[in-house]
Design a protein around this motif. Structure first.
Motif, mmCIF file in Angstrom:
data_model
loop_
_atom_site.group_PDB
_atom_site.id
_atom_site.type_symbol
_atom_site.label_atom_id
_atom_site.label_comp_id
_atom_site.label_asym_id
_atom_site.label_seq_id
_atom_site.Cartn_x
_atom_site.Cartn_y
_atom_site.Cartn_z
ATOM 1 N N PHE A 1 0.810 -1.215 0.000
ATOM 2 C CA PHE A 1 0.000 0.000 0.000
ATOM 3 C C PHE A 1 0.845 1.268 0.000
ATOM 4 O O PHE A 1 0.338 2.360 -0.198
ATOM 5 C CB PHE A 1 -0.945 0.013 1.207
ATOM 6 C CG PHE A 1 -2.042 -1.016 1.077
ATOM 7 C CD1 PHE A 1 -3.132 -0.765 0.245
ATOM 8 C CD2 PHE A 1 -1.983 -2.215 1.761
ATOM 9 C CE1 PHE A 1 -4.140 -1.706 0.108
ATOM 10 C CE2 PHE A 1 -2.975 -3.159 1.626
ATOM 11 C CZ PHE A 1 -4.058 -2.919 0.798
ATOM 12 N N MET A 2 2.146 1.140 0.213
ATOM 13 C CA MET A 2 3.005 2.313 0.146
ATOM 14 C C MET A 2 3.201 2.737 -1.298
ATOM 15 O O MET A 2 3.068 3.899 -1.643
ATOM 16 C CB MET A 2 4.357 2.028 0.806
ATOM 17 C CG MET A 2 4.263 1.981 2.331
ATOM 18 S SD MET A 2 5.708 1.276 3.093
ATOM 19 C CE MET A 2 6.847 2.652 2.932
ATOM 20 N N HIS B 1 -4.519 -1.942 -4.821
ATOM 21 C CA HIS B 1 -5.971 -1.829 -4.666
ATOM 22 C C HIS B 1 -6.430 -0.372 -4.662
ATOM 23 O O HIS B 1 -7.322 0.012 -3.910
ATOM 24 C CB HIS B 1 -6.450 -2.507 -3.371
ATOM 25 C CG HIS B 1 -6.113 -3.967 -3.298
ATOM 26 N ND1 HIS B 1 -4.878 -4.421 -2.907
ATOM 27 C CD2 HIS B 1 -6.850 -5.063 -3.567
ATOM 28 C CE1 HIS B 1 -4.862 -5.744 -2.943
ATOM 29 N NE2 HIS B 1 -6.053 -6.158 -3.351
ATOM 30 N N GLY B 2 -5.781 0.428 -5.470
ATOM 31 C CA GLY B 2 -6.168 1.830 -5.583
ATOM 32 C C GLY B 2 -5.754 2.713 -4.423
ATOM 33 O O GLY B 2 -6.181 3.868 -4.323
ATOM 34 N N ILE B 3 -4.957 2.186 -3.512
ATOM 35 C CA ILE B 3 -4.455 2.996 -2.397
ATOM 36 C C ILE B 3 -2.945 3.086 -2.535
ATOM 37 O O ILE B 3 -2.281 2.071 -2.762
ATOM 38 C CB ILE B 3 -4.795 2.345 -1.043
ATOM 39 C CG1 ILE B 3 -6.311 2.179 -0.892
ATOM 40 C CG2 ILE B 3 -4.216 3.165 0.123
ATOM 41 C CD1 ILE B 3 -6.720 1.302 0.252
ATOM 42 N N SER B 4 -2.400 4.293 -2.399
ATOM 43 C CA SER B 4 -0.946 4.410 -2.430
ATOM 44 C C SER B 4 -0.488 5.415 -1.381
ATOM 45 O O SER B 4 -1.283 6.232 -0.904
ATOM 46 C CB SER B 4 -0.455 4.811 -3.826
ATOM 47 O OG SER B 4 -0.985 6.076 -4.153
ATOM 48 N N GLY B 5 0.780 5.317 -1.046
ATOM 49 C CA GLY B 5 1.355 6.223 -0.061
ATOM 50 C C GLY B 5 0.849 6.007 1.350
ATOM 51 O O GLY B 5 1.058 6.843 2.221
ATOM 52 N N ALA B 6 0.195 4.878 1.595
ATOM 53 C CA ALA B 6 -0.294 4.610 2.950
ATOM 54 C C ALA B 6 0.698 3.717 3.695
ATOM 55 O O ALA B 6 1.022 2.619 3.236
ATOM 56 C CB ALA B 6 -1.658 3.934 2.894
ATOM 57 N N ILE B 7 1.186 4.219 4.828
ATOM 58 C CA ILE B 7 2.174 3.421 5.578
ATOM 59 C C ILE B 7 1.513 2.659 6.712
ATOM 60 O O ILE B 7 2.037 1.651 7.200
ATOM 61 C CB ILE B 7 3.310 4.340 6.076
ATOM 62 C CG1 ILE B 7 4.527 3.482 6.462
ATOM 63 C CG2 ILE B 7 2.864 5.213 7.244
ATOM 64 C CD1 ILE B 7 5.787 4.265 6.628
#
Lengths: 228, 261
Positions: free
Chosen positions: A185-186, A190-196
């Protein structure tokens, strides 16, 4: 906050998929390492010196080097050095290589615990079995094995709890386990990015699984309390 | 003919000679007591009889059959030794009961494992099991342990444990029952109950070899007494001969410690 609540179900679903792979590696390792460790412990205790030396050498190397290096060597060496990619491609190949590395590594640790357990059963138990006309294998399986199991449950619990967390090392060969799923997810998944936070969130999975493992092993320890 | 003949048994551990030319024989239904100070080789001798140690020299015969001959390699074969051991039973100083089995299971285990080697075991499995259990229950009853059969060893007193161990040895119906200081790990109160069942066994003409420090018991129960000193049989004879008409000064010295104490 609203964004987080939107992301949560997606993340959890992806982490669950990773966790299944983690659990598979966990169980395959136990299933392989528990019996293999016994064979290795017989090897180190063998009166046939070359066998004893060889197995001790293997145990020394495996316990003396990081599991991560072993994983890398086992996964990459056959293909890169010998030109024979024995593991096959894709996730199943990575899983196979990781399983072999983990089984070998944990079997060596288990073997030393077994050796301690076997040697702590008093020699009088062997002698009592012998004078009653039992064979060596009857003495081992009918008399000594359970006494040994009782003694090794606490140190084995320690190793098994470590194994739960060590499965995350398989990330290094890109096995799509729990950490891999969280890390994805970083850079985007699944359409999410930059999430740590999904990667940090994986810690709960390990914590809860280890809670369950601890309770189960504690029960086993209690169950063997009927004799001393 | 003697049921047991031991001839010229020698045994060394490294450079230490533990048994030096030991010979004796034992008649069916008789009891032989072996006395002597610690380190005189008594226990090693018993362990040789039970094939827990391999003598360096000598012959062991039971009922005329040569079980062991240091000069004949065919008697040294490991799997043959397993069967030969069954001529002897051994009761250990430290009981060596199997902790994960009940008293009853301790007595039954070896017999059940041996029964599995019978050709008709599969067909008569239940029947055989019943027989073995009935026999084990009877033995424990004889040992005064009817109400202790389902207890685990750690729930029993030392004296009870030793009586279970005696029943366990008797279950295989050995020709000769050996005892290795069976009461040395017990406090004086519990010693009596073990000696009592051993005395009963002697009265039932059980052939026994007893290594013991209980002089009164050795004198009372044995038909023959052997005094060992420094790996040798220094003196042997009937209890009267050995205790009252002691020939050797060394024996007298040893025995005096018991009468004075």
């Amino acid at each position: 906050m609203e964004l987080f609540l939107d992301q949560l179900p997606i993340v959890i679903q992806a982490l669950n998929v990773g966790f299944v792979q983690t659990l598979k590696l966990f169980f395959v390792t136990l299933l392989g390492a528990i019996p293999l460790g016994l064979l290795i412990s017989f090897g180190t205790m063998s009166r046939f010196k070359p066998l004893s030396w060889l197995t001790k050498l293997i145990v020394w190397i495996i316990r003396g080097t990081p599991l991560m290096i072993q994983l890398l060597i086992i996964y990459f060496f056959p293909g890169l050095v010998f030109g024979v990619p024995i593991w096959g491609g894709g996730e199943s190949g990575r899983f196979l290589a990781a399983s072999v590395s983990f089984i070998l590594n944990y079997a060596c640790y288990f073997s030393e615990i077994y050796r301690g357990g076997i040697q702590s059963v008093p020699i009088g138990q062997d002698e009592a079995g012998l004078v009653l006309g039992m064979t060596k294998s009857q003495i081992f399986f009918k008399i000594k094995l359970l006494q040994m199991v009782k003694r090794i449950v606490p140190p084995m619990s320690n190793e098994i709890i470590t194994l739960v967390k060590d499965t995350s090392l398989a990330r290094i060969v890109a096995l799509q386990e729990l950490i891999w799923a969280g890390q994805a997810f970083m850079k985007g998944s699944h359409g999410i990015s930059g999430a740590i936070w999904p990667m940090f969130f994986t810690a709960f999975y390990y914590l809860i699984w280890n809670g369950i493992v601890t309770v189960l092993l504690g029960r086993l320890e209690k169950k063997l309390d009927y004799f001393q | 003919m003697s049921i047991l003949q031991v001839e010229h048994i020698c045994k060394s551990f490294g450079n230490t000679e533990v048994l030096k030319d030991i010979s004796f024989s034992l008649e069916q239904g008789q009891v032989i007591s072996i006395i002597g100070s610690s380190g005189s080789g008594k226990t090693t001798l018993l362990r040789c009889l039970n094939f827990l140690e391999r003598p360096d020299g000598g012959v062991i015969r039971v009922k005329g059959e040569t079980l062991f001959d240091a000069k004949d390699p065919s008697t040294l074969n490991e799997s043959a030794i397993r069967k030969k051991r069954l001529h002897f039973g051994l009761v250990f100083q430290s009981f060596n009961l199997f902790p994960q089995y009940t008293a009853l299971e301790n007595v039954m285990l070896a017999k059940e494992l041996l029964a599995k080697e019978q050709p008709d075991y599969k067909a008569r499995k239940n029947e055989i099991h019943q027989e073995i259990q009935a026999q084990a229950e009877l033995l424990l009853k004889q040992m005064g342990l009817s109400d202790r059969m389902t207890n685990y060893p750690h729930q029993l007193s030392g004296g009870q444990c030793q009586r279970v161990a005696i029943a366990r040895a008797l279950a295989l119906q050995p020709d000769i029952l050996c005892f290795d200081e069976p009461t040395s790990a017990l406090d004086p109160e519990l010693t009596g109950e073990v000696l009592k069942v051993m005395k009963e066994l002697a009265e039932q003409n059980t052939t026994m070899v007893i290594v013991t420090h209980e002089m009164a018991f050795a004198r009372d129960v044995a038909n023959q007494v052997i005094f060992m000193d420094d790996g040798r049989i220094l003196e042997q004879g009937t209890p009267e001969e050995l205790f009252e008409n002691t020939r050797e000064e060394r024996t007298r010295q040893f025995l005096s410690r018991f009468t004075e104490g």
